[in-house]
Write a protein that holds these residues in place. Structure first.
Motif, mmCIF file in Angstrom:
data_model
loop_
_atom_site.group_PDB
_atom_site.id
_atom_site.type_symbol
_atom_site.label_atom_id
_atom_site.label_comp_id
_atom_site.label_asym_id
_atom_site.label_seq_id
_atom_site.Cartn_x
_atom_site.Cartn_y
_atom_site.Cartn_z
ATOM 1 N N ARG A 1 69.027 113.200 97.786
ATOM 2 C CA ARG A 1 69.064 113.382 99.242
ATOM 3 C C ARG A 1 70.448 113.040 99.793
ATOM 4 N NH1 ARG A 1 65.396 113.822 103.383
ATOM 5 N NH2 ARG A 1 66.013 112.931 105.390
ATOM 6 N N PHE A 2 71.047 111.974 99.289
ATOM 7 C CA PHE A 2 72.377 111.581 99.753
ATOM 8 C C PHE A 2 73.392 112.683 99.480
ATOM 9 C CE2 PHE A 2 76.587 110.023 98.667
ATOM 10 C CZ PHE A 2 76.951 109.358 99.823
ATOM 11 N N TYR A 3 73.367 113.269 98.271
ATOM 12 C CA TYR A 3 74.354 114.298 97.934
ATOM 13 C C TYR A 3 74.102 115.597 98.694
ATOM 14 C CZ TYR A 3 76.634 111.445 94.450
ATOM 15 O OH TYR A 3 77.359 110.446 93.844
ATOM 16 N N ARG A 4 72.866 115.907 98.991
ATOM 17 C CA ARG A 4 72.580 117.068 99.827
ATOM 18 C C ARG A 4 73.139 116.848 101.227
ATOM 19 N NH1 ARG A 4 66.983 118.388 100.799
ATOM 20 N NH2 ARG A 4 67.941 120.235 101.730
ATOM 21 N N ALA A 5 72.942 115.642 101.760
ATOM 22 C CA ALA A 5 73.453 115.328 103.098
ATOM 23 C C ALA A 5 74.977 115.366 103.117
ATOM 24 C CB ALA A 5 72.951 113.955 103.536
ATOM 25 N N ARG A 6 75.598 114.935 102.013
ATOM 26 C CA ARG A 6 77.053 114.956 101.957
ATOM 27 C C ARG A 6 77.580 116.383 101.992
ATOM 28 N NH1 ARG A 6 80.788 112.236 97.259
ATOM 29 N NH2 ARG A 6 80.167 114.116 96.117
ATOM 30 N N VAL A 7 76.913 117.297 101.291
ATOM 31 C CA VAL A 7 77.320 118.696 101.316
ATOM 32 C C VAL A 7 77.180 119.258 102.730
ATOM 33 C CG1 VAL A 7 76.679 121.023 100.563
ATOM 34 C CG2 VAL A 7 76.856 119.168 98.888
ATOM 35 N N GLN A 8 76.081 118.914 103.395
ATOM 36 C CA GLN A 8 75.883 119.399 104.760
ATOM 37 C C GLN A 8 76.977 118.900 105.692
ATOM 38 O OE1 GLN A 8 71.878 118.660 106.129
ATOM 39 N NE2 GLN A 8 70.959 119.515 104.270
ATOM 40 N N ALA A 9 77.395 117.642 105.509
ATOM 41 C CA ALA A 9 78.469 117.106 106.340
ATOM 42 C C ALA A 9 79.778 117.851 106.073
ATOM 43 C CB ALA A 9 78.634 115.614 106.071
ATOM 44 N N GLN A 10 80.033 118.158 104.792
ATOM 45 C CA GLN A 10 81.252 118.895 104.446
ATOM 46 C C GLN A 10 81.198 120.333 104.970
ATOM 47 O OE1 GLN A 10 81.215 118.483 100.197
ATOM 48 N NE2 GLN A 10 82.221 116.485 100.208
ATOM 49 N N ALA A 11 80.008 120.916 104.996
ATOM 50 C CA ALA A 11 79.860 122.308 105.414
ATOM 51 C C ALA A 11 79.903 122.490 106.931
ATOM 52 C CB ALA A 11 78.543 122.876 104.874
ATOM 53 N N THR A 12 79.714 121.405 107.667
ATOM 54 C CA THR A 12 79.680 121.507 109.130
ATOM 55 C C THR A 12 80.959 122.147 109.675
ATOM 56 O OG1 THR A 12 78.248 119.561 109.295
ATOM 57 C CG2 THR A 12 79.474 120.202 111.282
ATOM 58 N N GLY A 13 80.785 123.219 110.431
ATOM 59 C CA GLY A 13 81.925 123.933 111.010
ATOM 60 C C GLY A 13 82.485 125.030 110.132
ATOM 61 N N MET A 14 82.015 125.133 108.885
ATOM 62 C CA MET A 14 82.512 126.170 107.975
ATOM 63 C C MET A 14 81.888 127.525 108.295
ATOM 64 S SD MET A 14 82.664 124.615 104.111
ATOM 65 C CE MET A 14 83.933 123.466 103.576
ATOM 66 N N THR A 15 82.649 128.583 107.996
ATOM 67 C CA THR A 15 82.108 129.934 108.072
ATOM 68 C C THR A 15 81.324 130.227 106.808
ATOM 69 O OG1 THR A 15 84.029 130.973 107.031
ATOM 70 C CG2 THR A 15 84.116 130.640 109.438
ATOM 71 N N VAL A 16 80.585 131.343 106.828
ATOM 72 C CA VAL A 16 79.803 131.703 105.651
ATOM 73 C C VAL A 16 80.715 132.011 104.466
ATOM 74 C CG1 VAL A 16 79.670 134.163 106.245
ATOM 75 C CG2 VAL A 16 77.876 133.123 104.819
ATOM 76 N N GLN A 17 81.916 132.547 104.739
ATOM 77 C CA GLN A 17 82.872 132.807 103.661
ATOM 78 C C GLN A 17 83.365 131.502 103.047
ATOM 79 O OE1 GLN A 17 83.083 134.142 106.725
ATOM 80 N NE2 GLN A 17 82.783 136.357 106.403
ATOM 81 N N ASP A 18 83.632 130.505 103.912
ATOM 82 C CA ASP A 18 84.070 129.197 103.415
ATOM 83 C C ASP A 18 82.990 128.553 102.555
ATOM 84 O OD1 ASP A 18 86.482 129.420 104.773
ATOM 85 O OD2 ASP A 18 85.736 128.379 106.556
#
Length: 223
Positions: free
Chosen positions: A139-156
């Protein structure tokens, strides 16, 4: 494992708990090798290593064995001719204790072994048993990915998923020889799958940028 199921001469993975039992924490080592083994076992808390079993104690439910390691330290006993050549006082025996290198100064790796005694049999597991990942860790690593993905485009996000897959492949090779790397592989798998999930979600919902608030499975690292 049950001590009666353990075969002498076979190799098992040993899962060392974070807190060693009193019998191991408080025992007094009798030799330098015993001291070195106890120190290494203490450093192994919460980790795993391979043990080849050399003996079992059904009554105490314990095992003895050794861990194959490497070293570049050796002790060399001097011969009488060498003692004379070095002009050392006659009488006592001498030995040289130090590290072996080649003439270029590179360390020479030599096979070695650490011998353990009276390890609880329940610490032993089959070699093929995978290293698990706790649900809270996933769960922690999934949340970390979501935090990193915030603001990214679908291409990013798609590019990040490709990078995560490449990292997962690199770790997979290391995991063949290391339980620690096998644990890293489990987290790498979670992260890769989460990047793929976010990418699919953004494509399906036509999201311009990713926001956890718009994700049905959105979370934070500490939620």
């Amino acid at each position: 494992m049950r001590v009666q199921d353990i075969q002498i001469g076979e190799t098992y993975q040993v899962k060392v708990p974070q807190r060693l039992p009193p019998a191991l924490r408080h025992r007094i080592p009798r030799t330098h090798a015993d001291f070195a083994a106890d120190m290494r076992l203490n450093l192994r808390r919460g980790d795993r290593f391979d043990l080849t079993v050399t003996g079992t104690d059904p009554e105490g439910a314990t095992v003895d064995g050794y861990e194959a390691t490497t070293t570049n330290r050796v002790t060399l006993r001097l011969t009488a001719d060498q003692i004379e050549l070095l002009d050392l006082p006659a009488g006592p025996e001498y030995e040289i204790d130090g590290f072996v290198t080649d003439t270029d100064g590179n360390e020479v790796t030599l096979p070695a072994a650490t011998t353990y005694t009276v390890l609880p049999a329940v610490w032993l597991h089959p070699l093929e048993e995978p290293v698990p990942l706790a649900p809270s860790t996933a769960r922690f690593y999934r949340a970390r990915v979501q935090a990193q993905a915030t603001g990214m485009t679908v291409q990013d996000v798609a590019r990040a998923a490709e990078d995560a897959q490449e990292y997962q492949r690199d770790i997979a090779g290391q995991a063949l020889d290391s339980y620690r790397a096998e644990e890293w592989l489990r987290t790498a798998e979670v992260e890769h799958q989460e990047w793929l999930r976010i990418s699919a979600l953004m494509t399906d919902k036509a999201m311009k940028t990713y926001a956890p608030q718009s994700d049905p499975q959105g979370m934070t690292p500490h939620s």
